[in-house]
Design a protein around this motif. Structure first.
Motif, PDB file in Angstrom:
ATOM      1  N   ALA A  49       7.036 -17.376 -11.461  1.00  0.00           N
ATOM      2  CA  ALA A  49       6.065 -16.146 -12.157  1.00  0.00           C
ATOM      3  C   ALA A  49       4.902 -15.668 -12.763  1.00  0.00           C
ATOM      4  CB  ALA A  49       7.471 -15.470 -12.859  1.00  0.00           C
ATOM      5  N   LEU A  50       5.296 -17.209 -13.732  1.00  0.00           N
ATOM      6  CA  LEU A  50       3.446 -17.288 -14.470  1.00  0.00           C
ATOM      7  C   LEU A  50       2.254 -17.837 -13.610  1.00  0.00           C
ATOM      8  CD1 LEU A  50       4.769 -18.779 -17.427  1.00  0.00           C
ATOM      9  CD2 LEU A  50       4.385 -16.822 -17.495  1.00  0.00           C
ATOM     10  N   GLU A  51       2.493 -18.809 -12.891  1.00  0.00           N
ATOM     11  CA  GLU A  51       2.077 -18.780 -11.394  1.00  0.00           C
ATOM     12  C   GLU A  51       1.309 -17.510 -11.062  1.00  0.00           C
ATOM     13  OE1 GLU A  51       2.402 -21.829  -9.119  1.00  0.00           O
ATOM     14  OE2 GLU A  51       3.300 -23.753 -10.315  1.00  0.00           O
ATOM     15  N   LEU A  52       2.097 -16.674 -10.842  1.00  0.00           N
ATOM     16  CA  LEU A  52       2.037 -15.962  -9.506  1.00  0.00           C
ATOM     17  C   LEU A  52       0.771 -14.470 -10.439  1.00  0.00           C
ATOM     18  CD1 LEU A  52       5.471 -15.040  -8.034  1.00  0.00           C
ATOM     19  CD2 LEU A  52       3.230 -15.847  -6.859  1.00  0.00           C
ATOM     20  N   HIS A  53       1.712 -14.776 -11.886  1.00  0.00           N
ATOM     21  CA  HIS A  53       1.204 -13.627 -12.859  1.00  0.00           C
ATOM     22  C   HIS A  53      -0.778 -13.917 -12.727  1.00  0.00           C
ATOM     23  CE1 HIS A  53       0.442 -11.006 -16.060  1.00  0.00           C
ATOM     24  NE2 HIS A  53      -0.227 -12.068 -16.722  1.00  0.00           N
ATOM     25  N   ALA A  54      -0.645 -15.202 -13.401  1.00  0.00           N
ATOM     26  CA  ALA A  54      -1.882 -15.840 -13.621  1.00  0.00           C
ATOM     27  C   ALA A  54      -3.446 -14.999 -12.030  1.00  0.00           C
ATOM     28  CB  ALA A  54      -2.084 -17.493 -13.734  1.00  0.00           C
ATOM     29  N   ARG A  55      -2.365 -15.264 -10.359  1.00  0.00           N
ATOM     30  CA  ARG A  55      -3.304 -15.322  -9.263  1.00  0.00           C
ATOM     31  C   ARG A  55      -4.023 -13.963  -9.593  1.00  0.00           C
ATOM     32  NH1 ARG A  55       0.406 -16.267  -4.374  1.00  0.00           N
ATOM     33  NH2 ARG A  55       1.050 -18.426  -5.245  1.00  0.00           N
ATOM     34  N   PRO A  56      -5.364 -14.018  -8.982  1.00  0.00           N
ATOM     35  CA  PRO A  56      -6.919 -12.851  -9.411  1.00  0.00           C
ATOM     36  C   PRO A  56      -6.095 -11.157  -8.167  1.00  0.00           C
ATOM     37  CG  PRO A  56      -7.285 -14.520  -8.112  1.00  0.00           C
ATOM     38  CD  PRO A  56      -6.965 -15.268  -9.132  1.00  0.00           C
ATOM     39  N   VAL A  57      -5.703 -10.084  -8.863  1.00  0.00           N
ATOM     40  CA  VAL A  57      -5.684  -9.692  -7.671  1.00  0.00           C
ATOM     41  C   VAL A  57      -7.052  -9.656  -7.086  1.00  0.00           C
ATOM     42  CG1 VAL A  57      -4.757  -6.777  -7.283  1.00  0.00           C
ATOM     43  CG2 VAL A  57      -4.260  -8.394  -9.523  1.00  0.00           C
ATOM     44  N   ALA A  58      -6.941  -9.192  -5.703  1.00  0.00           N
ATOM     45  CA  ALA A  58      -7.811  -8.537  -3.785  1.00  0.00           C
ATOM     46  C   ALA A  58      -8.125  -7.510  -4.721  1.00  0.00           C
ATOM     47  CB  ALA A  58      -7.338  -9.156  -3.330  1.00  0.00           C
ATOM     48  N   ASP A  59     -10.022  -7.448  -4.147  1.00  0.00           N
ATOM     49  CA  ASP A  59     -10.462  -6.224  -3.963  1.00  0.00           C
ATOM     50  C   ASP A  59      -9.546  -5.514  -2.662  1.00  0.00           C
ATOM     51  OD1 ASP A  59     -11.071  -4.102  -4.448  1.00  0.00           O
ATOM     52  OD2 ASP A  59     -13.679  -5.046  -4.128  1.00  0.00           O
ATOM     53  N   THR A  60      -8.937  -4.901  -3.385  1.00  0.00           N
ATOM     54  CA  THR A  60      -7.973  -4.159  -2.643  1.00  0.00           C
ATOM     55  C   THR A  60      -8.602  -3.072  -1.558  1.00  0.00           C
ATOM     56  OG1 THR A  60      -7.175  -1.976  -4.339  1.00  0.00           O
ATOM     57  CG2 THR A  60      -5.917  -3.476  -3.241  1.00  0.00           C
ATOM     58  N   ASP A  61      -9.900  -2.050  -1.710  1.00  0.00           N
ATOM     59  CA  ASP A  61     -10.708  -1.336  -0.872  1.00  0.00           C
ATOM     60  C   ASP A  61     -11.140  -2.254   0.054  1.00  0.00           C
ATOM     61  OD1 ASP A  61     -10.037   0.802  -2.984  1.00  0.00           O
ATOM     62  OD2 ASP A  61     -12.293   0.179  -4.058  1.00  0.00           O
ATOM     63  N   GLU A  62     -11.651  -3.244  -0.323  1.00  0.00           N
ATOM     64  CA  GLU A  62     -11.922  -3.968   1.466  1.00  0.00           C
ATOM     65  C   GLU A  62     -10.948  -4.734   2.281  1.00  0.00           C
ATOM     66  OE1 GLU A  62     -14.761  -6.773   0.160  1.00  0.00           O
ATOM     67  OE2 GLU A  62     -16.111  -6.244  -0.908  1.00  0.00           O
ATOM     68  N   ASP A  63      -9.918  -5.096   1.814  1.00  0.00           N
ATOM     69  CA  ASP A  63      -8.874  -5.524   2.284  1.00  0.00           C
ATOM     70  C   ASP A  63      -7.739  -4.291   2.949  1.00  0.00           C
ATOM     71  OD1 ASP A  63      -9.507  -7.889   0.915  1.00  0.00           O
ATOM     72  OD2 ASP A  63      -8.481  -7.624  -1.018  1.00  0.00           O
ATOM     73  N   LEU A  64      -8.387  -3.220   3.018  1.00  0.00           N
ATOM     74  CA  LEU A  64      -7.089  -2.339   3.333  1.00  0.00           C
ATOM     75  C   LEU A  64      -8.223  -1.815   4.831  1.00  0.00           C
ATOM     76  CD1 LEU A  64      -5.680  -0.010   0.765  1.00  0.00           C
ATOM     77  CD2 LEU A  64      -4.637  -2.323   1.941  1.00  0.00           C
ATOM     78  N   GLU A  65      -7.438  -1.558   5.854  1.00  0.00           N
ATOM     79  CA  GLU A  65      -7.850  -0.975   6.871  1.00  0.00           C
ATOM     80  C   GLU A  65      -6.944   0.619   6.661  1.00  0.00           C
ATOM     81  OE1 GLU A  65      -4.940  -2.843  10.178  1.00  0.00           O
ATOM     82  OE2 GLU A  65      -5.437  -4.280   9.771  1.00  0.00           O
ATOM     83  N   PRO A  66      -8.036   1.346   6.986  1.00  0.00           N
ATOM     84  CA  PRO A  66      -7.880   3.033   7.093  1.00  0.00           C
ATOM     85  C   PRO A  66      -6.352   3.437   6.575  1.00  0.00           C
ATOM     86  CG  PRO A  66     -10.187   2.239   8.334  1.00  0.00           C
ATOM     87  CD  PRO A  66      -9.453   0.568   8.063  1.00  0.00           C
ATOM     88  N   SER A  67      -6.062   4.674   6.899  1.00  0.00           N
ATOM     89  CA  SER A  67      -4.932   5.285   7.103  1.00  0.00           C
ATOM     90  C   SER A  67      -4.920   5.734   8.166  1.00  0.00           C
ATOM     91  CB  SER A  67      -5.157   5.433   5.544  1.00  0.00           C
ATOM     92  OG  SER A  67      -3.676   6.418   5.602  1.00  0.00           O
ATOM     93  N   THR A  68      -3.847   5.733   8.674  1.00  0.00           N
ATOM     94  CA  THR A  68      -4.046   6.313  10.080  1.00  0.00           C
ATOM     95  C   THR A  68      -2.544   7.424   9.524  1.00  0.00           C
ATOM     96  OG1 THR A  68      -2.060   5.272  10.998  1.00  0.00           O
ATOM     97  CG2 THR A  68      -3.699   4.710  11.704  1.00  0.00           C
ATOM     98  N   ALA A  69      -2.176   8.003   8.617  1.00  0.00           N
ATOM     99  CA  ALA A  69      -1.175   8.072   7.722  1.00  0.00           C
ATOM    100  C   ALA A  69      -1.921   9.931   8.113  1.00  0.00           C
ATOM    101  CB  ALA A  69      -0.629   8.970   6.855  1.00  0.00           C
ATOM    102  N   PRO A  70      -1.517  11.193   8.892  1.00  0.00           N
ATOM    103  CA  PRO A  70      -1.178  12.741   9.167  1.00  0.00           C
ATOM    104  C   PRO A  70      -2.303  13.419   8.167  1.00  0.00           C
ATOM    105  CG  PRO A  70       1.239  12.122   9.219  1.00  0.00           C
ATOM    106  CD  PRO A  70       0.454  10.989   8.837  1.00  0.00           C
ATOM    107  N   TRP A  71      -1.272  13.480   6.695  1.00  0.00           N
ATOM    108  CA  TRP A  71      -1.811  12.996   5.580  1.00  0.00           C
ATOM    109  C   TRP A  71      -3.204  12.701   5.027  1.00  0.00           C
ATOM    110  CZ3 TRP A  71       2.729  11.367   6.157  1.00  0.00           C
ATOM    111  CH2 TRP A  71       2.717   9.798   5.509  1.00  0.00           C
ATOM    112  N   HIS A  72      -3.631  12.038   5.640  1.00  0.00           N
ATOM    113  CA  HIS A  72      -4.684  11.325   4.803  1.00  0.00           C
ATOM    114  C   HIS A  72      -6.165  11.876   5.276  1.00  0.00           C
ATOM    115  CE1 HIS A  72      -7.114   8.272   2.988  1.00  0.00           C
ATOM    116  NE2 HIS A  72      -7.981   8.005   4.076  1.00  0.00           N
TER     117      HIS A  72
END
Length: 72
Positions: A49-72
């Motif tokens: 758990a400490l190893e996972l806690h220490a991992r850097p968080v990825a920049d999610t804006d660049e990693d996510l694909e555009p939403s296909t949700a109808p309310w987006h």
């Protein structure tokens, strides 16, 4: 149950307690905790758990694909 030092030089503290049938290991400096059916298992799970806690968080804006949700 017990208190163990994670390292002599840094003074970080791990506490291990027993709650019901589970052992709970907690890193006091980070607040990260985990459990196991034995002390060893709880400490191994805490280390993971400490190893996972220490991992850097990825920049999610660049990693996510555009939403296909109808309310987006």
């Amino acid at each position: 149950m017990g208190v163990q030092s994670r390292g002599e030089s840094n003074g970080e503290t791990i506490t291990v307690t027993k709650e019901g049938r589970w052992y709970v290991a907690r890193d006091e400096s980070s607040g990260v905790a985990s459990q196991g059916e034995t002390k060893v298992e709880a400490l191994e799970n805490l280390a993971e758990a400490l190893e996972l806690h220490a991992r850097p968080v990825a920049d999610t804006d660049e990693d996510l694909e555009p939403s296909t949700a109808p309310w987006h």
